[in-house]
Scaffold this motif. Structure first.
Motif, PDB file in Angstrom:
ATOM      1  N   ARG A 253     -13.334  -1.454   6.397  1.00 26.53           N
ATOM      2  CA  ARG A 253     -14.588  -1.342   7.152  1.00 26.53           C
ATOM      3  C   ARG A 253     -15.155   0.066   7.137  1.00 26.53           C
ATOM      4  NH1 ARG A 253     -12.498  -4.633  12.346  1.00 26.53           N
ATOM      5  NH2 ARG A 253     -12.402  -6.697  11.400  1.00 26.53           N
ATOM      6  N   LEU A 254     -14.307   1.066   6.956  1.00 24.71           N
ATOM      7  CA  LEU A 254     -14.836   2.435   6.881  1.00 24.71           C
ATOM      8  C   LEU A 254     -15.805   2.549   5.711  1.00 24.71           C
ATOM      9  CD1 LEU A 254     -11.703   4.681   7.540  1.00 24.71           C
ATOM     10  CD2 LEU A 254     -13.587   4.233   9.083  1.00 24.71           C
TER      11      LEU A 254
ATOM     12  N   SER B  40      -5.436  -2.870   0.002  1.00 17.84           N
ATOM     13  CA  SER B  40      -6.631  -2.191   0.457  1.00 17.84           C
ATOM     14  C   SER B  40      -7.445  -1.658  -0.722  1.00 17.84           C
ATOM     15  CB  SER B  40      -6.189  -1.079   1.402  1.00 17.84           C
ATOM     16  OG  SER B  40      -7.234  -0.238   1.670  1.00 17.84           O
TER      17      SER B  40
ATOM     18  N   GLN C  21     -18.021  -3.748   4.253  1.00 14.84           N
ATOM     19  CA  GLN C  21     -17.529  -5.047   4.701  1.00 14.84           C
ATOM     20  C   GLN C  21     -16.172  -5.381   4.073  1.00 14.84           C
ATOM     21  OE1 GLN C  21     -19.074  -7.306   6.892  1.00 14.84           O
ATOM     22  NE2 GLN C  21     -20.255  -5.469   7.357  1.00 14.84           N
ATOM     23  N   VAL C  22     -15.418  -6.203   4.773  1.00 11.52           N
ATOM     24  CA  VAL C  22     -14.160  -6.677   4.203  1.00 11.52           C
ATOM     25  C   VAL C  22     -14.325  -8.140   3.813  1.00 11.52           C
ATOM     26  CG1 VAL C  22     -11.755  -7.208   4.700  1.00 11.52           C
ATOM     27  CG2 VAL C  22     -12.745  -5.073   5.514  1.00 11.52           C
TER      28      VAL C  22
ATOM     29  N   GLU D 232      -4.281  -4.839  10.294  1.00  7.46           N
ATOM     30  CA  GLU D 232      -5.267  -3.997  10.975  1.00  7.46           C
ATOM     31  C   GLU D 232      -5.658  -2.801  10.110  1.00  7.46           C
ATOM     32  OE1 GLU D 232      -4.535  -4.483  15.770  1.00  7.46           O
ATOM     33  OE2 GLU D 232      -2.981  -3.486  14.613  1.00  7.46           O
TER      34      GLU D 232
ATOM     35  N   SER E  45     -13.523  -0.243  13.514  1.00  7.24           N
ATOM     36  CA  SER E  45     -14.096   0.058  12.206  1.00  7.24           C
ATOM     37  C   SER E  45     -14.550   1.503  12.078  1.00  7.24           C
ATOM     38  CB  SER E  45     -15.282  -0.871  11.948  1.00  7.24           C
ATOM     39  OG  SER E  45     -16.220  -0.702  12.983  1.00  7.24           O
ATOM     40  N   THR E  46     -14.298   2.346  13.063  1.00  7.61           N
ATOM     41  CA  THR E  46     -14.749   3.729  12.989  1.00  7.61           C
ATOM     42  C   THR E  46     -13.576   4.660  13.297  1.00  7.61           C
ATOM     43  OG1 THR E  46     -15.296   3.707  15.334  1.00  7.61           O
ATOM     44  CG2 THR E  46     -17.060   3.143  13.817  1.00  7.61           C
TER      45      THR E  46
ATOM     46  N   ASP F 204      -7.988  -3.979   7.305  1.00 10.57           N
ATOM     47  CA  ASP F 204      -9.336  -4.205   7.829  1.00 10.57           C
ATOM     48  C   ASP F 204     -10.031  -2.882   8.133  1.00 10.57           C
ATOM     49  OD1 ASP F 204      -9.176  -6.886   7.625  1.00 10.57           O
ATOM     50  OD2 ASP F 204      -8.720  -7.272   9.736  1.00 10.57           O
ATOM     51  N   PHE F 205      -9.288  -2.005   8.821  1.00  9.66           N
ATOM     52  CA  PHE F 205      -9.882  -0.737   9.254  1.00  9.66           C
ATOM     53  C   PHE F 205     -10.350   0.081   8.056  1.00  9.66           C
ATOM     54  CE2 PHE F 205      -9.162   3.801  10.229  1.00  9.66           C
ATOM     55  CZ  PHE F 205     -10.179   3.965  11.158  1.00  9.66           C
TER      56      PHE F 205
END
Lengths: 299, 531
Positions: free
Chosen positions: A102-103, A142, A106-107, A95, B279-280, A98-99
Motif C-alpha cells: 500500500r505504500l 511483496s 494498491q494491493v 500485514e 497504509s502509511t 499489505d503495508f
C-alpha cells in the motif's frame, strides 16, 4: 535503453574504501547477475542504487534519474529485497505484505493469495516467529506483488529450500516475460547461471569481469574427458593443461581458442568417447576469488 | 541442577565486563558520588541542624523524603542521598541483567554462544553475578565515601550493604522479567513501571512515620529498616539477601521451562491481512508505539490516582521559620502543602523524570528502526525520509500529550474525590497539560540529534536531560538562581508557579522552538546516508 547506469562510482566509509570506480550497465528487460565475494561491495552498490547511501563520486542513474535526489519517484517503480530481511516483530507476514504494497499503491489481493500459495507462506504468523527463509518469502511475495519495472534483489534466496528456489526461478522468468528488468545479487551460482542474461563480477570494489555467460566462458578453459582407441601419449599436444588419466580416460583442460587444433590432433587417434564441459560459473568465479594473495598489499 | 549447566559462566562474565566497561562504572560510582557530595555539602553547613529540622517539619518533604533518622549529620546525608543512590543501583543492576539476557537472546547472539561449550544457566548466572557484584561494589564505594567523611565504620558499611542489596533484588527481578517477556523493551519498561510502583509504598511509609511494613515493599526505603548510624539493625540484611534470592532462583527455574528465543508469554497467530487504514508510515509508527503509550498511561493513572487520593492527608501547616530560611519553602507556601505535593508530583512524573524519559526513548526508537533495517523496508518504497521521520515524531508528540492527559485526569480525579471538591480536577489537568511544550522540546532535541549525530544521539539526549535535572536540583538547593533554571525547558511550567500564573507566551514559544528543532533534524536526516 539502460535501466541502471553506473560510471566511476566510488564510496568510502572513513578510511575504508568500499567501491573504487564501479562501472556497470543494465539494459531494459534483462536479468543481470551481480556476483562477488563477501565484502566486495555488492550491498554498498545496491544501497547507493536505492538512495540509502550517499556516493562519494561517479554517476549513478536508475531509470534515468539520480537515486539520491529522486528516491521517492524511483521507488514507485522498483521493488527491493534487502540482503538481511528484518521485519517488524509484532506484525504478521500478511500485514507486512499489505503495508509495503500500500505504500506504493494498491494491493492485488488475488495475486497476493496466489503468491502466498506458490511460496507456501503462512501470513498469520508474527514476523518474530518466522525463520530466515520465511522472512525472505515475505519479501519475495511483496516484491513479485508489486508492478515494479525493476526488481533489485540482494541475495534473495540464501535461506530458501531447493523447492522454493525453483518457485523463485520460475517467478523471475515470469517477471522477465512481462518485460521487467531484474538486478540479482547472489552467491548461488547455479541460480545466476540459470537466470541471468549478463553477469558482472565485483571484487574489492571494482567490476573485474562483465558480459554474457558465453563471453565470460571464452576467458577460461574447457574441461575435456576423452577415451581413445590409440594408446599414444597425448601430453605433447599443444594447448592442453592439467592432464590426468583414469580408467583409460584422459582428462585435461584446454584454452577455448585451442579447441580446433587440439581436436585435429585427437581425431586420428580414434576417439571412442568425448565429453567437453564448458567452464561452470563457479570455475569463472573461483578464478577471481582465489587470487586474493596478489592484492593483499593493497588492503 | 547439574554443574555442567553452569559451564562457561566465568568466561561469559569476562565478556560482559568487557562489553560494559564504560557503562558499568557510571551506575556503580553514582551512589558514591551522591553520598560524597552530601557529606561535603552537609559538612560545610554551620547551621545544618536548624535548617534541616525546619525542612523536615514540612509535611510535603515528609511525604517525599520521610523524616531524618537518626537526627544527626549522618542521618541527613542518608536522607538526602539514599533514595537517589538506590535508584541508580536498582535501575543499573536490573537493566544490566536484561541487557545480557533477553537483549542477547532476541538478537540471536545467545544462540551463537550456546553452540559452544556453554551451559544453559551460564548466561543468566554471569549476568546476575555481574549486576549483584556491581551493586555491592557500588554500596561499598558509597560506604567508603561515608567513612572518608569521618562517619562511624559500622553505620557506613550497613548503609552500603543496604544500598547494594536493593540492587541485588532488582538484578533478580530484571532476570525474572527477562524470562517472562520475549522482548527486551517490554522487560525494561516493566522495570521502570515496577520502580514507579515502589514509590507508592515509599510515600505511604514516609507519611506513616518512616518505619512501617511498607518500607519492605520499596527497596529504596530499606535504609529505614536497617537504620544505619541509629539502630544499626544488621540482622535485616539477612532478610534482604533471602528476598533477593527469590527472583533469581525463580528465573533459573523458568529458564528450564521455556524454549530459547521465546518468553513465557507465547505468541498467538495474528491476522493474515492488514486493516484497511494500515497504509502509511504514520499508521506503522502508531502501531509500534501504541503499546508503550498505553502502558505509560496506565502507569501514570495508577501513580497519579493513588497519590491524588493521598493528597488530602497532608497537613497544611507550614513553619514560618522554614519560609524565612529557604526561598524554596517560601514559594511552596504560596501553593499550600497539598497543592504543592500534587504540583511536584505532576512535575516529576509529567516532565522531569517521567515524560522526558518516554519522549527521549520513543524518539530514540528511530535509531533502533534504522539499525534493525526496518527503516530500509519503508524507505525503499515510495516514502521520503522526511515523511518517515515526521510520522514517528508525530506519534511521539501526540502520545506524550495523551499520557499527560491521563496523568492530569487521574491525579485530579483522585484528589477531587478524596477531598470532595471537583475544582481540583481542572487545576491538576492544567498543571499536567502545561508540561506538553517542555516535553515536546525535549523530544525535539533528541530528534535533532538523531538527524545530525545518530551514533551519539542516545548518550547525548540522556546527558542533556541529566544536565537539566542537575540544574533543577541545584536550583532547589539554592546553588543557582531562577535565571539559570530558565535555560532549561523545566522553568516554564514549573511546579512552584501556581497554575493560574503560568504564562502562555513562553509555552507557545517553546512549541515554536521545538518545531524549528525538529525541522533541523529532519533536514539533516533527509540528507545523510541511512545505515
Amino acid at each position: 535503453m539502460n535501466i541502471i547506469e553506473i560510471k566511476g562510482l566510488s564510496k568510502s566509509y572513513g578510511k575504508q574504501v568500499a567501491l573504487e570506480g564501479v562501472n556497470l550497465n543494465v539494459k531494459k528487460g534483462e536479468v543481470y547477475g551481480f556476483i562477488g565475494p563477501n565484502g566486495a561491495g555488492k550491498s554498498t552498490t545496491i544501497r547507493i542504487l536505492l538512495g540509502m547511501l550517499k556516493k562519494d563520486g561517479g554517476v549513478v542513474k536508475i531509470l534515468g534519474k539520480d537515486p539520491w535526489d529522486n528516491a521517492v519517484e524511483i521507488h514507485k517503480k522498483i521493488a527491493y529485497i534487502p540482503g538481511d530481511v528484518n521485519l517488524w516483530p509484532n506484525l504478521t507476514g500478511g500485514e507486512v505484505i499489505d503495508f509495503l504494497g500500500r505504500l506504493n499503491g494498491q494491493v492485488n489481493s488475488n495475486l497476493k493469495q496466489e503468491l502466498l500459495e506458490k511460496f507456501q507462506l503462512n501470513p498469520k504468523k508474527k514476523c518474530r516467529s518466522y525463520s530466515k527463509g520465511n522472512r525472505q518469502k515475505v519479501a519475495l511475495v511483496s516484491a513479485f506483488l508489486s508492478d515494479a519495472d525493476l526488481l533489485i534483489l540482494d541475495e534473495p534466496t540464501s535461506g530458501l529450500d531447493p523447492l522454493m528456489e525453483q518457485v523463485f526461478q520460475s517467478s523471475i522468468l515470469e517477471a522477465k516475460k512481462q518485460g521487467k528488468t531484474i538486478f540479482l545479487s547472489s552467491h548461488i551460482l547455479a541460480e545466476v547461471e540459470a537466470l541471468c542474461d549478463r553477469v558482472g563480477i565485483i571484487r574489492q570494489g571494482k567490476i573485474v569481469e562483465e558480459g554474457t555467460l558465453d563471453e565470460l566462458r571464452h576467458l577460461t578453459r574447457t574441461t575435456v574427458t576423452v577415451q581413445l582407441n590409440n594408446q599414444d601419449d597425448i601430453k605433447d599436444i599443444e594447448g592442453i593443461y592439467d592432464l590426468s588419466k583414469l580408467n583409460e580416460k584422459w582428462r585435461f583442460s584446454l584454452d577455448t581458442n585451442a579447441m580446433e587444433s587440439v581436436m585435429q590432433r585427437l581425431a586420428p587417434m580414434g576417439i571412442k568417447s568425448l565429453v567437453a564441459e564448458p567452464p561452470t560459473l563457479e570455475e569463472l568465479f573461483m578464478r577471481h576469488y582465489g587470487e586474493s594473495d596478489d592484492r593483499k598489499g593493497l588492503k | 541442577m547439574k554443574r555442567s549447566k553452569f559451564e562457561g559462566t566465568m568466561k561469559l562474565l569476562r565478556l560482559y565486563l568487557r562489553r560494559d566497561r564504560f557503562i558499568l562504572p557510571v551506575w556503580i560510582l553514582l551512589p558514591m558520588i551522591l553520598l560524597a557530595g552530601q557529606v561535603s555539602f552537609v559538612g560545610a553547613m554551620e547551621d545544618w541542624r536548624e535548617f534541616i529540622t525546619e525542612l523536615t517539619s514540612s509535611p510535603l518533604t515528609q511525604a517525599y523524603l520521610g523524616s531524618i533518622v537518626p537526627l544527626s549529620k549522618e542521618g541527613v546525608v542518608l536522607w538526602r542521598a539514599m533514595l537517589q543512590g538506590s535508584m541508580a543501583v536498582m535501575l543499573g543492576a536490573s537493566l544490566t541483567t536484561i541487557r545480557h539476557t533477553r537483549t542477547e537472546e532476541t538478537s540471536g547472539r545467545t544462540e551463537l554462544l550456546f553452540g559452544k561449550a556453554v551451559g544453559r544457566y551460564a548466561g543468566i548466572t554471569a549476568a546476575l553475578i555481574l549486576s549483584c557484584m556491581g551493586s555491592l561494589v557500588a554500596g561499598l564505594a558509597g560506604a567508603a565515601a561515608l567513612i572518608g567523611g569521618g562517619f562511624a565504620l559500622d553505620g557506613a558499611i550497613l548503609a552500603g550493604l543496604t544500598l547494594g542489596l536493593s540492587g541485588c533484588l532488582f538484578a533478580g527481578i530484571g532476570a525474572l522479567f527477562a524470562q517472562i517477556f520475549e522482548h527486551s523493551g517490554a522487560a525494561r519498561g516493566s522495570i521502570f513501571a515496577l520502580y514507579g510502583f515502589t514509590m507508592v509504598p515509599m510515600v505511604l511509609n514516609n507519611i506513616a512515620g518512616g518505619r512501617t511494613i511498607w518500607a519492605w515493599f520499596a527497596p529504596e526505603s530499606w535504609f529505614r529498616i536497617t537504620e544505619p548510624f541509629g539502630g544499626n539493625y544488621f540482622w535485616s540484611l539477612i532478610l534482604f539477601v533471602l528476598i533477593s534470592l527469590v527472583p533469581m532462583v525463580v528465573s533459573i527455574k523458568l529458564l528450564e521451562k521455556r524454549d530459547l528465543g521465546f518468553g513465557l508469554l507465547r505468541q498467538k497467530d495474528g491476522k493474515p491481512n492488514a486493516k484497511p487504514g494500515f497504509s502509511t508510515p504514520y499508521a506503522l509508527a502508531w502501531k509500534q508505539h501504541k503499546r508503550g503509550i498505553m502502558i505509560w498511561s496506565l502507569g501514570m493513572i495508577f501513580l497519579g490516582g493513588s497519590m491524588g487520593i493521598v493528597a488530602p492527608n497532608i497537613s497544611e501547616s507550614i513553619s514560618p521559620m522554614l519560609t524565612e530560611i529557604s526561598s524554596w519553602a517560601a514559594t511552596m507556601q504560596n501553593l499550600g502543602n497539598q497543592e504543592g505535593f500534587v504540583a511536584a508530583l505532576i512535575y516529576i512524573l509529567g516532565l522531569m523524570a517521567g515524560l522526558s524519559v518516554f519522549a527521549i526513548s520513543a524518539v530514540l526508537n528511530l535509531k533502533e528502526q534504522e539499525k534493525e533495517h526496518y527503516a530500509e523496508m519503508v524507505l525503499s518504497r515510495a516514502v521520503s525520509r522526511g515523511r518517515w521521520m515526521a510520522s514517528y515524531l508525530a506519534v511521539v508528540f501526540i502520545g506524550s500529550a495523551l499520557i499527560l492527559l491521563a496523568l492530569g485526569l487521574s491525579t485530579g480525579l483522585g484528589w477531587s474525590i478524596a477531598a470532595g471538591d471537583f475544582s481540583y480536577l481542572i487545576r491538576v489537568l492544567g498543571m499536567s497539560l502545561s508540561k506538553i511544550p517542555a516535553v515536546w522540546l525535549i523530544a525535539s532535541i533528541s530528534a535533532m540529534l538523531y538527524g545530525w549525530v545518530p551514533r551519539f544521539s542516545g548518550i547525548l539526549s540522556w546527558v542533556i536531560l541529566g544536565i537539566f535535572i542537575l540544574i533543577e536540583m541545584m536550583w532547589e538547593a539554592g546553588l543557582v538562581g531562577w535565571s539559570v533554571l530558565k535555560l532549561t525547558p523545566f522553568a516554564y511550567a514549573h511546579y512552584t508557579i501556581p497554575i493560574e500564573k503560568v504564562a502562555i507566551f513562553p509555552l507557545v514559544a517553546l512549541i515554536f522552538i521545538s518545531i524549528l528543532t525538529v525541522w533541523l533534524g529532519i533536514m539533516r536526516f533527509s540528507n545523510r546516508s541511512v545505515q
